[in-house]
Design a protein around this motif. Structure first.
Motif, short mmCIF file in Angstrom:
data_model
loop_
_atom_site.label_atom_id
_atom_site.label_comp_id
_atom_site.label_asym_id
_atom_site.label_seq_id
_atom_site.Cartn_x
_atom_site.Cartn_y
_atom_site.Cartn_z
N ASN A 114 0.82 -1.23 0.00
CA ASN A 114 0.00 0.00 0.00
C ASN A 114 0.85 1.27 0.00
OD1 ASN A 114 -2.26 -1.72 0.27
ND2 ASN A 114 -2.06 -1.69 2.50
N THR A 115 1.95 1.25 -0.75
CA THR A 115 2.81 2.45 -0.81
C THR A 115 3.05 2.88 -2.25
OG1 THR A 115 4.79 1.04 -0.73
CG2 THR A 115 3.98 1.94 1.36
N ASN A 116 2.16 2.53 -3.15
CA ASN A 116 2.32 2.96 -4.54
C ASN A 116 2.27 4.48 -4.65
OD1 ASN A 116 2.47 0.33 -5.45
ND2 ASN A 116 0.26 0.16 -5.75
N GLY A 117 3.24 5.04 -5.33
CA GLY A 117 3.33 6.48 -5.49
C GLY A 117 4.05 7.20 -4.37
N LEU A 118 4.51 6.47 -3.35
CA LEU A 118 5.20 7.09 -2.22
C LEU A 118 6.69 6.76 -2.20
CD1 LEU A 118 2.56 6.31 0.58
CD2 LEU A 118 2.81 8.41 -0.76
N GLN A 119 7.23 6.38 -3.34
CA GLN A 119 8.62 5.94 -3.39
C GLN A 119 9.58 7.04 -2.95
OE1 GLN A 119 6.37 5.21 -5.65
NE2 GLN A 119 6.38 2.98 -5.77
N PHE A 124 13.60 9.03 1.15
CA PHE A 124 14.25 10.00 2.03
C PHE A 124 13.99 9.70 3.51
CE2 PHE A 124 14.14 12.45 -1.97
CZ PHE A 124 15.46 12.85 -2.01
N THR A 125 12.85 9.12 3.83
CA THR A 125 12.58 8.74 5.23
C THR A 125 13.51 7.63 5.68
OG1 THR A 125 10.26 9.36 4.97
CG2 THR A 125 10.82 7.94 6.83
N PHE A 126 13.60 6.57 4.88
CA PHE A 126 14.48 5.46 5.24
C PHE A 126 15.95 5.90 5.25
CE2 PHE A 126 10.81 3.00 4.94
CZ PHE A 126 11.06 1.69 5.30
N LEU A 127 16.32 6.77 4.31
CA LEU A 127 17.70 7.24 4.28
C LEU A 127 18.04 8.04 5.52
CD1 LEU A 127 20.34 7.54 2.67
CD2 LEU A 127 19.36 9.59 1.62
N ALA A 128 17.13 8.89 5.97
CA ALA A 128 17.38 9.69 7.18
C ALA A 128 17.53 8.80 8.41
CB ALA A 128 16.25 10.70 7.37
N PHE A 129 16.63 7.83 8.57
CA PHE A 129 16.72 6.91 9.71
C PHE A 129 18.00 6.09 9.66
CE2 PHE A 129 12.26 7.83 10.39
CZ PHE A 129 12.10 7.64 11.76
N TYR A 130 18.36 5.64 8.48
CA TYR A 130 19.56 4.81 8.34
C TYR A 130 20.83 5.60 8.67
CZ TYR A 130 22.99 1.68 6.23
OH TYR A 130 24.08 0.87 6.00
N LEU A 131 20.91 6.82 8.19
CA LEU A 131 22.08 7.65 8.49
C LEU A 131 22.16 7.98 9.98
CD1 LEU A 131 22.10 10.11 5.44
CD2 LEU A 131 23.55 8.09 5.81
N CYS A 132 21.02 8.22 10.61
CA CYS A 132 21.02 8.46 12.06
C CYS A 132 21.47 7.22 12.83
CB CYS A 132 19.63 8.89 12.52
SG CYS A 132 19.13 10.55 11.97
N THR A 133 21.06 6.05 12.36
CA THR A 133 21.50 4.80 12.99
C THR A 133 23.01 4.64 12.90
OG1 THR A 133 19.38 3.74 12.49
CG2 THR A 133 21.25 2.30 12.94
N LEU A 177 16.73 0.89 -0.37
CA LEU A 177 16.97 2.24 -0.88
C LEU A 177 17.41 2.21 -2.34
CD1 LEU A 177 18.83 3.84 2.18
CD2 LEU A 177 16.50 4.33 1.40
N ALA A 178 18.27 1.25 -2.69
CA ALA A 178 18.71 1.14 -4.08
C ALA A 178 17.55 0.79 -5.01
CB ALA A 178 19.81 0.07 -4.20
N ASN A 179 16.65 -0.09 -4.56
CA ASN A 179 15.49 -0.41 -5.38
C ASN A 179 14.57 0.79 -5.56
OD1 ASN A 179 16.39 -3.02 -5.64
ND2 ASN A 179 15.01 -3.88 -4.11
N LEU A 180 14.39 1.58 -4.49
CA LEU A 180 13.57 2.78 -4.61
C LEU A 180 14.19 3.79 -5.55
CD1 LEU A 180 12.46 3.37 -0.90
CD2 LEU A 180 11.04 2.55 -2.78
N TRP A 181 15.51 3.93 -5.48
CA TRP A 181 16.20 4.92 -6.31
C TRP A 181 16.19 4.52 -7.79
CZ3 TRP A 181 17.97 9.73 -5.68
CH2 TRP A 181 18.86 10.24 -6.62
N ALA A 182 16.45 3.24 -8.06
CA ALA A 182 16.54 2.77 -9.44
C ALA A 182 15.20 2.28 -9.98
CB ALA A 182 17.57 1.64 -9.54
N ASN A 183 14.16 2.31 -9.14
CA ASN A 183 12.84 1.82 -9.55
C ASN A 183 12.93 0.38 -10.05
OD1 ASN A 183 10.08 2.01 -9.82
ND2 ASN A 183 10.16 2.89 -11.88
N SER A 184 13.68 -0.43 -9.34
CA SER A 184 13.87 -1.84 -9.69
C SER A 184 13.61 -2.68 -8.45
CB SER A 184 15.29 -2.08 -10.20
OG SER A 184 15.54 -3.45 -10.35
N ASN A 185 12.94 -3.81 -8.63
CA ASN A 185 12.55 -4.66 -7.51
C ASN A 185 13.22 -6.02 -7.52
OD1 ASN A 185 10.77 -2.67 -6.58
ND2 ASN A 185 9.10 -3.45 -7.86
#
Length: 405
Positions: A114-119, A124-133, A177-185
């Motif tokens: 249920n996240t179509n269109g929210l890539q 950026f959300t996952f990237l921010a959390f990952y960098l903080c970790t 993150l790579a899949n979201l960036w490259a639009n590949s699954n």
């Protein structure tokens, strides 16, 4: 001049068939099999092909005992009429697919439901959390290593936990993150095996490490005079090494049982990374042994560890209550409270995910994201916000003045 006679089986068939009137072009087109059957275009159709068209009033004749011509095989038309793939090029590929149904080369990850269109938002959300970790846990490691006063068993295990948090969040978040960036699954078979192995390896190590840390706090509070004798460097090293080694066996067994199963159906993983349950759903073999091992390794063992942790904290709370009011009592309660909060967050999410396989995908995804992304980021904050020793180490690391004890 007529067309040249075909050699081999075509010549034998010509001598075998009785002469008759020349067939019409429409009859030949209706009788001639399509290219998908793999029959030879010139004289390669078996009995019942050209002869049926040439002699429409007679039934099909049995094929003469001759060697099959190029592009055909014995029993080809019969197999086609029975519903099997013809033994030409397509038939051979289908037969190879049946024989080699375990040859899966990659998987397709459907991502978070249920996240179509929210890539973009997810990236950026996952990237921010990952960098903080990464930043928080690396700071903990640097602070402990830079301050000799923090070279104690408690902070030794805390460094192990920081390494585990970095590794656990790095198993699947960078790939997502790579899949979201490259639009590949897509993910390769080796990458999927690596995710299953390292995810369960690091999660199991963290489970055992929490148990060891609870034992360390139990000895420190309930037996303070014998603490340095019991928790000496050799014992700490053995306990830490034991958690890593035992977890490696656990992950090796689970990954081996998972990827020795035959995968003959879909290769679409209905999740955002390769985990045990979503991958095993694609297997078409018997999964009874894997289910038993999974129940033992991810059910009974963590539950035993959780019971041991609770038992340790019951004794710790009882000892803290018996202490006289003062700084020592407050420090012990603060340290144990931080550890207990982390334990509840970790074991709570794991218990719901791995003991409730029929849980809805939305809940499972939320709990996994919380355990893989949020908890590793919160651990440094929980352990350092009210810990004066770690705060002093951070000030020393940053070049500030350390208050005298």
């Amino acid at each position: 001049m007529g067309p040249p006679r075909s050699q081999g089986r075509g010549a034998e068939r010509e001598s075998y068939s009785q002469p008759g009137p020349a067939p019409s072009l429409g009859a030949l087109q209706r009788a001639r099999p399509g290219p998908q059957t793999g029959w030879a275009p010139d004289g390669g159709a078996g009995a019942g092909g050209w002869e049926e068209a040439l002699e429409p009033g007679r039934g099909p004749r049995p094929a003469p005992p001759s060697a099959p011509s190029r592009g055909s095989s014995a029993g080809g038309p019969a197999r086609a009429r029975a519903g099997f793939p013809a033994p030409g090029r397509g038939g051979n590929e289908a037969q190879m697919g049946l024989d080699n149904h375990t040859m899966v080369t990659h998987f397709i990850l459907l991502g978070i439901p249920n996240t179509n269109g929210l890539q973009t938002i997810l990236f950026f959300t996952f990237l921010a959390f990952y960098l903080c970790t990464l930043l928080g846990n690396l700071i903990i490691l640097a602070a402990v290593l830079a301050d000799p006063r923090l070279h104690t068993p408690m902070y030794f295990f805390l460094c192990n936990l920081a390494v585990l948090d970095i590794g656990l969040s790095s198993v699947n978040i960078p790939k997502y993150l790579a899949n979201l960036w490259a639009n590949s699954n897509t993910i390769s078979l080796g990458g999927c095996m690596a995710q299953v192995f390292f995810y369960h390896f690091l999660a199991s190590t963290e489970t055992l490490l929490y148990t060891v840390m609870a034992f360390d706090r139990y000895v420190a509070i309930c037996h303070p005079l014998r603490y340095l004798v019991i928790m000496n460097r050799r014992v700490c090293a053995l306990l830490a090494a034991g958690t890593w080694i035992c977890s490696s066996f656990h992950a090796t067994i689970l990954a081996s049982l998972t990827f020795t199963l035959p995968y003959c159906g879909s290769n679409v993983v209905d999740y955002f990374f390769c985990d045990l349950f979503p991958v095993v759903k694609l297997a078409c073999g018997d999964t009874y042994v894997l289910e038993v091992v999974t129940f033992t390794n991810t059910g009974l063992v963590p539950m035993t560890c959780f019971v041991l942790i609770l038992s340790s904290y019951v004794r710790i709370v009882y000892s803290i209550i018996k202490m006289n009011a003062g700084e020592g009592r407050h420090k012990a309660a603060s340290t144990c409270a931080s550890h207990l909060v982390v334990v509840i967050m970790f074991f709570g999410s794991c218990a719901l995910v791995y003991t409730q396989p029929q849980l809805s995908k939305v809940w499972v995804t939320t709990l996994d994201v919380f355990g893989n992304l949020v908890t590793p980021m919160l651990n440094p904050a929980i352990y350092t916000l009210r810990n004066k020793e770690v705060n002093a180490g951070l000030r020393k690391l940053l070049g500030g003045k350390t208050p005298a004890r």
